[in-house]
Design an enzyme around this catalytic site. Structure first.
Site, PDB file in Angstrom:
ATOM      1  NE  ARG A   1      47.462  53.068  47.586  1.00 25.51           N
ATOM      2  CZ  ARG A   1      47.708  51.833  47.999  1.00 25.51           C
ATOM      3  NH1 ARG A   1      48.860  51.252  47.650  1.00 25.51           N
ATOM      4  NH2 ARG A   1      46.841  51.179  48.741  1.00 25.51           N
TER       5      ARG A   1
ATOM      6  CD  GLU B   1      48.356  51.648  40.204  1.00 19.55           C
ATOM      7  OE1 GLU B   1      47.379  51.000  40.656  1.00 19.55           O
ATOM      8  OE2 GLU B   1      49.468  51.654  40.734  1.00 19.55           O
TER       9      GLU B   1
ATOM     10  CG  HIS C   1      49.165  47.751  42.115  1.00 26.10           C
ATOM     11  ND1 HIS C   1      48.565  48.982  42.204  1.00 26.10           N
ATOM     12  CD2 HIS C   1      49.280  47.314  43.382  1.00 26.10           C
ATOM     13  CE1 HIS C   1      48.312  49.274  43.464  1.00 26.10           C
ATOM     14  NE2 HIS C   1      48.741  48.274  44.208  1.00 26.10           N
TER      15      HIS C   1
END
Length: 347
Positions: free
Chosen positions: A257, A286, A305
């Site tokens: 994370r 993000e 991601h």
């Protein structure tokens, strides 16, 4: 690779099939299960409802009969109010990784079994970390930028090569263990830090335990972050002092994370030490804010991601859920139940 356990026998034809509900968008159902696994799933249960969101489930006239709930990304939190509408629910099969977004205190208090497909979800992450480690040790990240900037081939001096290098793993959960198994192919010196595990967990994987995070950072040519984000405990775990301990030409990889790293400190260190390189699959925001320096720094690679399951990789999670459902239908315990006591430690 994900080990495929022997498939348990199907329930006898006279045994009642569990009454199930599926909360899953049609698009995600196709990604996670596909026609074959979906046909198997519906053949193992009496499907009460197949709905796209929790709101439809709450108003379904047969919701009180649901014993098994199949969910994935986008599922609603299983609050006390929602659970009150599902008095017979005893098992949740989550076709995704972390259950932290859906599992509430009320769920654990009811004693409901929660199964996660994290073991399948974690396989591509480990492959990504392994691949990025190989690229880092081949100096691909830096060389590709230099070739574009200089229009010339950089010298090979200083490229460490992939054999017998030191790789550090911050936390030693499922992804880190799967990564370690792959890194053994490189005869790597694998170090790991995790204060929540006993020594046997490290020995079982042939990994050297390091007591202090500072020592891990100082010794690792590649440092890979695998720590779950736990509010008040692991936020900014990887801070400025730790980042400055990285050896010359080290590479930092983060697939956990973004908030586990102090991002402002990381930017300062990367500017001051252009020898370091950061491969960031996750960031605090993000995507990063438009004005973020992460976009401009030549020693940063942002991959957006993608390390977790994407595309056809997601079918492995559907397969895990179907196999677990087959075990339940045969009267067996699931293999991938999440212990309530450790659920908060998962990413």
């Amino acid at each position: 690779m994900l080990a495929s356990a022997a498939r348990p026998p199907a329930a006898s034809s006279g045994a009642p099939r569990p009454r199930a509900a599926v909360v899953l968008s049609r698009a995600l159902r196709e990604e996670v299960f596909g026609p074959a696994a979906w046909a198997e799933l519906t053949g193992l249960v009496d499907l009460v409802t197949d709905c796209s969101d929790g709101a439809d489930l709450v108003v379904h006239p047969l919701r009180g009969e649901v014993e098994v709930l199949v969910t994935s990304w986008g599922a609603p939190p299983l609050t006390a109010g929602l659970l009150a509408e599902l008095p017979r629910l005893r098992t949740v099969l989550h076709a995704a990784g972390s259950v932290r977004r859906i599992a509430t205190d009320a769920l654990w208090e009811r004693g409901i079994t929660v199964v996660s497909a994290a073991d399948a979800n974690n396989e591509p992450v480990a492959e990504y970390v392994y691949a990025q480690t190989v690229l880092a040790l081949k100096d691909v990240h830096r060389r590709s930028r230099r070739i574009v900037a200089d229009r010339a081939l950089p010298p090979l001096d200083g490229v460490p090569g992939i054999r017998e290098q030191t790789v550090g793993l911050v936390s030693f959960g499922s992804v880190a263990r799967k990564t370690a198994q792959r890194l053994h192919r490189l005869d790597a010196r694998i170090l790991a830090w995790d204060p929540y595990l006993d020594d046997d967990a490290f020995r079982a994987e042939g990994v050297t335990r390091v007591a202090e995070l500072s020592e891990l950072a100082a010794r690792s040519r590649v440092l890979s972050i695998h720590t779950p984000l736990i509010a008040g405990r692991t936020e900014d775990l990887v801070g400025e002092d730790l980042l400055r301990l990285l050896p010359p030409w080290a590479t930092l990889i983060n697939t956990a994370r973004g908030a586990v790293i102090d991002e402002a400190a990381l930017l300062r260190v990367l500017v001051e030490r252009p020898d370091l390189f950061a491969v960031l699959d996750v960031t605090r925001a993000e995507p990063p804010e438009p004005e973020s320096a992460l976009y401009a720094l030549p020693n940063v690679l942002l991959t957006g991601h993608v390390a977790g399951t994407v595309g056809t990789e997601r079918r492995a999670m559907g397969r895990l859920v179907v196999d677990e459902l087959r075990r339940l239908a045969a009267g067996l315990l699931p293999l991938h139940a999440v212990p309530a006591a450790s659920a908060h430690l998962r990413a």
